[in-house]
Design a protein around this motif. Structure first.
Motif, PDB file in Angstrom:
ATOM      1  N   ILE A  93       0.862  -1.172   0.000  1.00 51.11           N
ATOM      2  CA  ILE A  93       0.000   0.000   0.000  1.00 51.11           C
ATOM      3  C   ILE A  93       0.902   1.227   0.000  1.00 51.11           C
ATOM      4  O   ILE A  93       2.087   1.143   0.334  1.00 51.11           O
ATOM      5  CB  ILE A  93      -0.958   0.015   1.217  1.00 51.11           C
ATOM      6  CG1 ILE A  93      -0.166   0.106   2.512  1.00 51.11           C
ATOM      7  CG2 ILE A  93      -1.858  -1.196   1.211  1.00 51.11           C
ATOM      8  CD1 ILE A  93      -1.053   0.302   3.733  1.00 51.11           C
ATOM      9  N   PRO A  94       0.381   2.393  -0.375  1.00 50.95           N
ATOM     10  CA  PRO A  94       1.225   3.590  -0.422  1.00 50.95           C
ATOM     11  C   PRO A  94       1.825   3.911   0.954  1.00 50.95           C
ATOM     12  O   PRO A  94       1.163   3.745   1.981  1.00 50.95           O
ATOM     13  CB  PRO A  94       0.247   4.686  -0.860  1.00 50.95           C
ATOM     14  CG  PRO A  94      -0.855   3.959  -1.560  1.00 50.95           C
ATOM     15  CD  PRO A  94      -0.991   2.657  -0.840  1.00 50.95           C
ATOM     16  N   VAL A  95       3.073   4.344   0.950  1.00 49.30           N
ATOM     17  CA  VAL A  95       3.710   4.763   2.203  1.00 49.30           C
ATOM     18  C   VAL A  95       2.912   5.918   2.804  1.00 49.30           C
ATOM     19  O   VAL A  95       2.634   6.913   2.135  1.00 49.30           O
ATOM     20  CB  VAL A  95       5.166   5.198   1.953  1.00 49.30           C
ATOM     21  CG1 VAL A  95       5.778   5.749   3.241  1.00 49.30           C
ATOM     22  CG2 VAL A  95       5.984   4.027   1.432  1.00 49.30           C
ATOM     23  N   GLY A  96       2.509   5.769   4.056  1.00 52.71           N
ATOM     24  CA  GLY A  96       1.690   6.792   4.700  1.00 52.71           C
ATOM     25  C   GLY A  96       0.204   6.586   4.490  1.00 52.71           C
ATOM     26  O   GLY A  96      -0.598   7.309   5.074  1.00 52.71           O
ATOM     27  N   GLY A  97      -0.180   5.611   3.642  1.00 50.61           N
ATOM     28  CA  GLY A  97      -1.593   5.328   3.422  1.00 50.61           C
ATOM     29  C   GLY A  97      -2.150   5.977   2.171  1.00 50.61           C
ATOM     30  O   GLY A  97      -1.491   6.761   1.493  1.00 50.61           O
ATOM     31  N   TYR A  98      -3.398   5.652   1.862  1.00 48.39           N
ATOM     32  CA  TYR A  98      -4.031   6.153   0.643  1.00 48.39           C
ATOM     33  C   TYR A  98      -4.319   7.652   0.700  1.00 48.39           C
ATOM     34  O   TYR A  98      -4.374   8.313  -0.335  1.00 48.39           O
ATOM     35  CB  TYR A  98      -5.316   5.372   0.355  1.00 48.39           C
ATOM     36  CG  TYR A  98      -5.056   4.010  -0.230  1.00 48.39           C
ATOM     37  CD1 TYR A  98      -4.696   3.869  -1.568  1.00 48.39           C
ATOM     38  CD2 TYR A  98      -5.128   2.863   0.556  1.00 48.39           C
ATOM     39  CE1 TYR A  98      -4.437   2.623  -2.114  1.00 48.39           C
ATOM     40  CE2 TYR A  98      -4.869   1.610   0.025  1.00 48.39           C
ATOM     41  CZ  TYR A  98      -4.520   1.495  -1.312  1.00 48.39           C
ATOM     42  OH  TYR A  98      -4.248   0.264  -1.847  1.00 48.39           O
ATOM     43  N   ASN A  99      -4.501   8.202   1.901  1.00 44.72           N
ATOM     44  CA  ASN A  99      -4.724   9.648   1.989  1.00 44.72           C
ATOM     45  C   ASN A  99      -3.546  10.418   1.400  1.00 44.72           C
ATOM     46  O   ASN A  99      -3.718  11.439   0.728  1.00 44.72           O
ATOM     47  CB  ASN A  99      -4.943  10.068   3.446  1.00 44.72           C
ATOM     48  CG  ASN A  99      -6.309   9.675   3.958  1.00 44.72           C
ATOM     49  OD1 ASN A  99      -7.151   9.212   3.199  1.00 44.72           O
ATOM     50  ND2 ASN A  99      -6.535   9.849   5.246  1.00 44.72           N
ATOM     51  N   LEU A 101      -1.411   9.316  -0.892  1.00 40.44           N
ATOM     52  CA  LEU A 101      -1.430   9.133  -2.343  1.00 40.44           C
ATOM     53  C   LEU A 101      -2.437  10.070  -3.000  1.00 40.44           C
ATOM     54  O   LEU A 101      -2.132  10.753  -3.986  1.00 40.44           O
ATOM     55  CB  LEU A 101      -1.764   7.677  -2.671  1.00 40.44           C
ATOM     56  CG  LEU A 101      -2.051   7.370  -4.152  1.00 40.44           C
ATOM     57  CD1 LEU A 101      -0.815   7.579  -4.999  1.00 40.44           C
ATOM     58  CD2 LEU A 101      -2.585   5.958  -4.327  1.00 40.44           C
ATOM     59  N   ILE A 102      -3.650  10.116  -2.466  1.00 41.46           N
ATOM     60  CA  ILE A 102      -4.702  10.928  -3.083  1.00 41.46           C
ATOM     61  C   ILE A 102      -4.373  12.412  -2.986  1.00 41.46           C
ATOM     62  O   ILE A 102      -4.624  13.185  -3.917  1.00 41.46           O
ATOM     63  CB  ILE A 102      -6.065  10.603  -2.427  1.00 41.46           C
ATOM     64  CG1 ILE A 102      -6.465   9.161  -2.785  1.00 41.46           C
ATOM     65  CG2 ILE A 102      -7.133  11.581  -2.887  1.00 41.46           C
ATOM     66  CD1 ILE A 102      -7.667   8.652  -2.053  1.00 41.46           C
ATOM     67  N   LYS A 103      -3.785  12.830  -1.865  1.00 44.35           N
ATOM     68  CA  LYS A 103      -3.373  14.225  -1.735  1.00 44.35           C
ATOM     69  C   LYS A 103      -2.378  14.598  -2.825  1.00 44.35           C
ATOM     70  O   LYS A 103      -2.436  15.686  -3.418  1.00 44.35           O
ATOM     71  CB  LYS A 103      -2.768  14.458  -0.356  1.00 44.35           C
ATOM     72  CG  LYS A 103      -2.378  15.909  -0.097  1.00 44.35           C
ATOM     73  CD  LYS A 103      -1.805  16.092   1.302  1.00 44.35           C
ATOM     74  CE  LYS A 103      -1.411  17.547   1.538  1.00 44.35           C
ATOM     75  NZ  LYS A 103      -0.826  17.746   2.897  1.00 44.35           N
TER      76      LYS A 103
END
Length: 274
Positions: A93-99, A101-103
């Motif tokens: 999953i994206p490092v730091g979470g999906y939030n 990535l979306i940001k």
């Protein structure tokens, strides 16, 4: 193989394969008519009864004999001691979470939250030449042809005074008598983050299957002939009446997809529109 070892005491792939093949032959089902028959044809009666039946029936709120065979075909069956769920070469999953990535994806782009597209459709349609709609397709058309069926979820979150509750990000509970389907321990999603893992507390979330009612969150499309036919009718309505609107995501396309599949379909649609 670890599962087969726990169930039957076998350590060699060929031993497990022979047991499963024997149970599959006993079933003798050339064209499985429902999820139960399909599961037994895939993994035999023991694995089905222990790991699939209870979990599936509480997840979907109905007997396995009432669910289509197609649902179970997405589950991998492997004779290795690799406990990963997927076979993909790259997983994560994206490092730091999906939030995070979306940001990053939205950087430099105008975006709005706290508004409902359907409340002022004419205004939002006027902002762009093409619209990508990822909400329920039946709601978009005012449920004019009928309601599509979904399953929802209820979440119960708890902070515990221990640094490590279950040793893994997600543990599934396959027993029918356990009311939740899984427990998520969020800190394990970043196994390399020592600062988070060493905290003297942890946050867990229990997921409970729930009936869907209009106004609640729609998570899982119910894949059966009635719903597939109804969704196809809504798609035809979209092509005829709103040619510049594209229905995407789990709810717009009415498909139960994994995150990797969802991202892939989004990239393909983006390339097509651009």
């Amino acid at each position: 193989m670890y599962t087969f070892y726990q169930m039957w005491g076998v350590t060699q792939p060929e031993e497990a394969r022979r047991i499963i093949e024997s149970q599959r032959r006993e079933a003798v089902m050339e064209n499985p008519a429902n999820l139960e028959e399909q599961a037994i044809c895939l993994v035999g009666r023991d694995v089905y009864a222990t790991l699939i039946k209870g979990y599936t029936e509480k997840q979907w709120g109905r007997a396995c004999t009432e669910l289509p065979a197609s649902i179970i075909k997405r589950l991998p069956v492997r004779f290795t001691f690799d406990n990963n769920y997927f076979n993909d070469r790259y997983q994560g999953i994206p490092v730091g979470g999906y939030n995070v990535l979306i940001k990053g994806l939205l950087d430099g782009i105008e975006w709005r939250t706290g508004c409902n597209y359907l409340d002022d459709r004419a205004y939002f349609d006027g902002l762009a030449d093409e619209i990508v709609y990822t909400g329920p397709i039946d709601e978009y058309f005012g449920w004019s042809l009928g309601f599509l069926e979904y399953r929802s979820l209820r979440f119960e979150q708890e902070m515990l005074p221990v640094s490590n509750y279950q040793g893994n990000a997600i543990v599934n509970y396959t027993e029918r008598t356990v009311p939740y389907t899984r427990i998520v321990e969020h800190k394990h999603f970043e196994p390399g983050n020592g600062a988070v893992l060493s905290l003297p507390y942890t946050v867990v979330t229990r997921e409970y299957p729930a009936d869907y009612t209009p106004g609640s969150e729609a998570y899982y499309p119910v894949d059966n002939k009635r719903n597939r036919d109804l969704h196809a009718a809504y798609q035809d309505m979209g092509r005829c009446n709103v040619p510049h609107t594209w229905f995407a995501g789990r709810l717009g396309s009415y498909k139960y997809v994994d995150m990797g599949q969802a991202i892939s379909s989004a990239l393909k649609l983006s390339k097509a529109l651009l």
